[in-house]
Design an enzyme around this catalytic site. Sequence first.
Site, PDB file in Angstrom:
ATOM      1  CE  LYS A 174      -2.143  -2.499  11.667  1.00  0.00           C
ATOM      2  NZ  LYS A 174      -1.335  -1.416  11.102  1.00  0.00           N
ATOM      3  CB  SER A 226     -11.536  -5.110   8.490  1.00  0.00           C
ATOM      4  OG  SER A 226     -10.703  -6.115   7.952  1.00  0.00           O
ATOM      5  CB  ILE A 252      -0.975  -0.008   1.208  1.00  0.00           C
ATOM      6  CG1 ILE A 252      -1.904  -1.225   1.108  1.00  0.00           C
ATOM      7  CG2 ILE A 252      -1.790   1.290   1.262  1.00  0.00           C
ATOM      8  CD1 ILE A 252      -2.804  -1.447   2.310  1.00  0.00           C
ATOM      9  CG  ASP A 284      12.730  -0.377  13.594  1.00  0.00           C
ATOM     10  OD1 ASP A 284      11.621   0.032  13.978  1.00  0.00           O
ATOM     11  OD2 ASP A 284      13.108  -1.569  13.704  1.00  0.00           O
ATOM     12  N   GLY A 291       8.697  -5.093   2.976  1.00  0.00           N
ATOM     13  CA  GLY A 291       8.702  -4.267   1.769  1.00  0.00           C
ATOM     14  C   GLY A 291       9.925  -4.573   0.916  1.00  0.00           C
ATOM     15  CB  SER A 332       1.778 -11.252   9.510  1.00  0.00           C
ATOM     16  OG  SER A 332       1.637 -12.617   9.797  1.00  0.00           O
ATOM     17  NE  ARG A 345      -6.688 -20.654   5.077  1.00  0.00           N
ATOM     18  CZ  ARG A 345      -6.076 -19.713   4.355  1.00  0.00           C
ATOM     19  NH1 ARG A 345      -4.813 -19.862   4.027  1.00  0.00           N
ATOM     20  NH2 ARG A 345      -6.702 -18.626   3.987  1.00  0.00           N
ATOM     21  CE1 TYR A 375      -1.637  -6.088  11.530  1.00  0.00           C
ATOM     22  CE2 TYR A 375      -3.867  -6.889  11.201  1.00  0.00           C
ATOM     23  CZ  TYR A 375      -2.826  -6.073  10.832  1.00  0.00           C
ATOM     24  OH  TYR A 375      -2.980  -5.211   9.764  1.00  0.00           O
TER      25      TYR A 375
HETATM   26  P1  NAD Z   1       3.335  -4.533   3.556  1.00  0.00           P
HETATM   27  O1  NAD Z   1       3.974  -5.614   4.367  1.00  0.00           O
HETATM   28  O2  NAD Z   1       3.537  -4.567   2.087  1.00  0.00           O
HETATM   29  O3  NAD Z   1       3.758  -3.099   4.111  1.00  0.00           O
HETATM   30  C1  NAD Z   1       4.256  -2.857   5.424  1.00  0.00           C
HETATM   31  C2  NAD Z   1       5.567  -2.114   5.268  1.00  0.00           C
HETATM   32  O4  NAD Z   1       6.068  -1.713   6.550  1.00  0.00           O
HETATM   33  C3  NAD Z   1       6.665  -2.982   4.622  1.00  0.00           C
HETATM   34  O5  NAD Z   1       7.266  -2.280   3.568  1.00  0.00           O
HETATM   35  C4  NAD Z   1       7.660  -3.234   5.760  1.00  0.00           C
HETATM   36  O6  NAD Z   1       8.968  -3.452   5.310  1.00  0.00           O
HETATM   37  C5  NAD Z   1       7.473  -1.959   6.569  1.00  0.00           C
HETATM   38  N1  NAD Z   1       7.882  -2.112   7.982  1.00  0.00           N
HETATM   39  C6  NAD Z   1       7.597  -3.131   8.821  1.00  0.00           C
HETATM   40  N2  NAD Z   1       8.156  -2.924  10.032  1.00  0.00           N
HETATM   41  C7  NAD Z   1       8.806  -1.738   9.951  1.00  0.00           C
HETATM   42  C8  NAD Z   1       9.575  -0.986  10.878  1.00  0.00           C
HETATM   43  N3  NAD Z   1       9.785  -1.431  12.130  1.00  0.00           N
HETATM   44  N4  NAD Z   1      10.095   0.197  10.477  1.00  0.00           N
HETATM   45  C9  NAD Z   1       9.914   0.656   9.212  1.00  0.00           C
HETATM   46  N5  NAD Z   1       9.181  -0.026   8.285  1.00  0.00           N
HETATM   47  C10 NAD Z   1       8.644  -1.200   8.663  1.00  0.00           C
HETATM   48  O7  NAD Z   1       1.780  -4.586   3.896  1.00  0.00           O
HETATM   49  P2  NAD Z   1       0.561  -3.715   3.348  1.00  0.00           P
HETATM   50  O8  NAD Z   1      -0.498  -4.665   2.979  1.00  0.00           O
HETATM   51  O9  NAD Z   1       1.023  -2.695   2.374  1.00  0.00           O
HETATM   52  O10 NAD Z   1       0.099  -2.984   4.692  1.00  0.00           O
HETATM   53  C11 NAD Z   1       0.269  -1.590   4.924  1.00  0.00           C
HETATM   54  C12 NAD Z   1      -0.481  -1.226   6.178  1.00  0.00           C
HETATM   55  O11 NAD Z   1      -1.873  -1.466   6.015  1.00  0.00           O
HETATM   56  C13 NAD Z   1      -0.071  -2.027   7.415  1.00  0.00           C
HETATM   57  O12 NAD Z   1      -0.088  -1.159   8.535  1.00  0.00           O
HETATM   58  C14 NAD Z   1      -1.155  -3.075   7.546  1.00  0.00           C
HETATM   59  O13 NAD Z   1      -1.293  -3.518   8.869  1.00  0.00           O
HETATM   60  C15 NAD Z   1      -2.354  -2.292   7.052  1.00  0.00           C
HETATM   61  N6  NAD Z   1      -3.441  -3.139   6.533  1.00  0.00           N
HETATM   62  C16 NAD Z   1      -3.346  -3.718   5.309  1.00  0.00           C
HETATM   63  C17 NAD Z   1      -4.422  -4.436   4.804  1.00  0.00           C
HETATM   64  C18 NAD Z   1      -4.414  -5.053   3.436  1.00  0.00           C
HETATM   65  O14 NAD Z   1      -5.474  -5.500   2.998  1.00  0.00           O
HETATM   66  N7  NAD Z   1      -3.293  -5.103   2.728  1.00  0.00           N
HETATM   67  C19 NAD Z   1      -5.587  -4.579   5.583  1.00  0.00           C
HETATM   68  C20 NAD Z   1      -5.626  -3.989   6.837  1.00  0.00           C
HETATM   69  C21 NAD Z   1      -4.564  -3.228   7.292  1.00  0.00           C
END
Ligand code: NAD
Length: 317
Positions: free
Chosen positions: A156, A129, A15, A64, A39, A89, A280, A152
């Site tokens: 959130k 969600s 995202i 970080d 990422g 996750s 699952r 998790y």
């Molecule tokens: P993603 O894993 O692609 O993105 C998370 C990013 O955070 C990664 O690039 C990772 O390297 C970085 N990261 C993790 N720990 C870090 C740290 N300590 N310092 C700096 N960077 C760090 O996942 P995503 O799907 O793009 O999720 C983005 C956000 O949206 C997250 O907060 C996730 O919880 C939230 N989210 C996503 C979804 C979805 O449907 N994809 C749904 C609900 C919430």
Amino acid sequence: MSPRVWVVTGGAGFIGSNLVEALLCRGERVRALDDFSSGRRSNLAAVDDWARTGGAEFELIEGDVRDADLCRRLVDGASFVLHQAAIPSVPRSVEDPLTSHDVNVDGTLQLLEAARHARIGRFVFASSSSIYGESETLPKVETMPPDPISPYGLQKLTAESYCGLYWRLYGLPTVSLRYFNIFGPRQDPASDYAAVVPRFLTAVDRGRRPTVYGDGEQTRDFTYVANAVAANLGACEAKPVAFGRTYNVGAGRRTSLNALLAEIGRLVGRDIDPIYEPARAGDILHSLAAIERAQSDLGYRVTVDLAEGLRRTRESL
Ligand code: NAD
């Protein structure tokens, strides 16, 4: 007047990288932070090239979000913070709740503190969600009592509460967005969320039969990533009524996995014959977002529907 600086944490993630790209396309200055735990640099390859040739003002900081000094430097002079960094996750949070708490809660708190001292104009938090838990009531409305069933989800919810508190206590204008099954280009097929979308698309493109756990009648609110980007931009322009509040970000429509496969079948021009495996444990049956609050306070609109989102995602594979 120089363009405003936007900070995107988790900017090399799925995202986050979509946010970075959308902002740079609008001519904004972007500063991204990532520790590359999930990422990838390649998610920003196009953006990096563009920045190198002078086409975009983009800075990528490796580090970080739990590092207080780094957070201070990151938000210095910025107008907006879009906080996406997390360990996103559920299973990892169950295996190792301390580490995911550290990043998802303490990391958010570090960034809120830095944003408060820097008097940031808007702090948008990527919630989930999953805070709604197992309740069978549909659609999920923001006023429903949250009931997370994983570390998790609880993390959130806690981070959302901190965002609300930072508005009430310190006047930091925060907005929390509860994402529902976001999918689109650069999503890791191994991730938890709408990962069925890249998994199904990849399987079908490689001529393999996709696997469905359960009877395929479970439903999700699959939401194309451009809609999540629009929600973030809407949150940055929203009036104070939105500050300290939470908003569902979904498509407002639920689709079963069987219907998703039928849609993919239409896209590729043939019927898809999945392999059905036992359901699952722990998978929720149905999910659907009420999006009226986001529509009224953030001007949120679903501009890319499932069929178009699937077409764009497939094209990106
Ligand atoms: P993603 O894993 O692609 O993105 C998370 C990013 O955070 C990664 O690039 C990772 O390297 C970085 N990261 C993790 N720990 C870090 C740290 N300590 N310092 C700096 N960077 C760090 O996942 P995503 O799907 O793009 O999720 C983005 C956000 O949206 C997250 O907060 C996730 O919880 C939230 N989210 C996503 C979804 C979805 O449907 N994809 C749904 C609900 C919430």
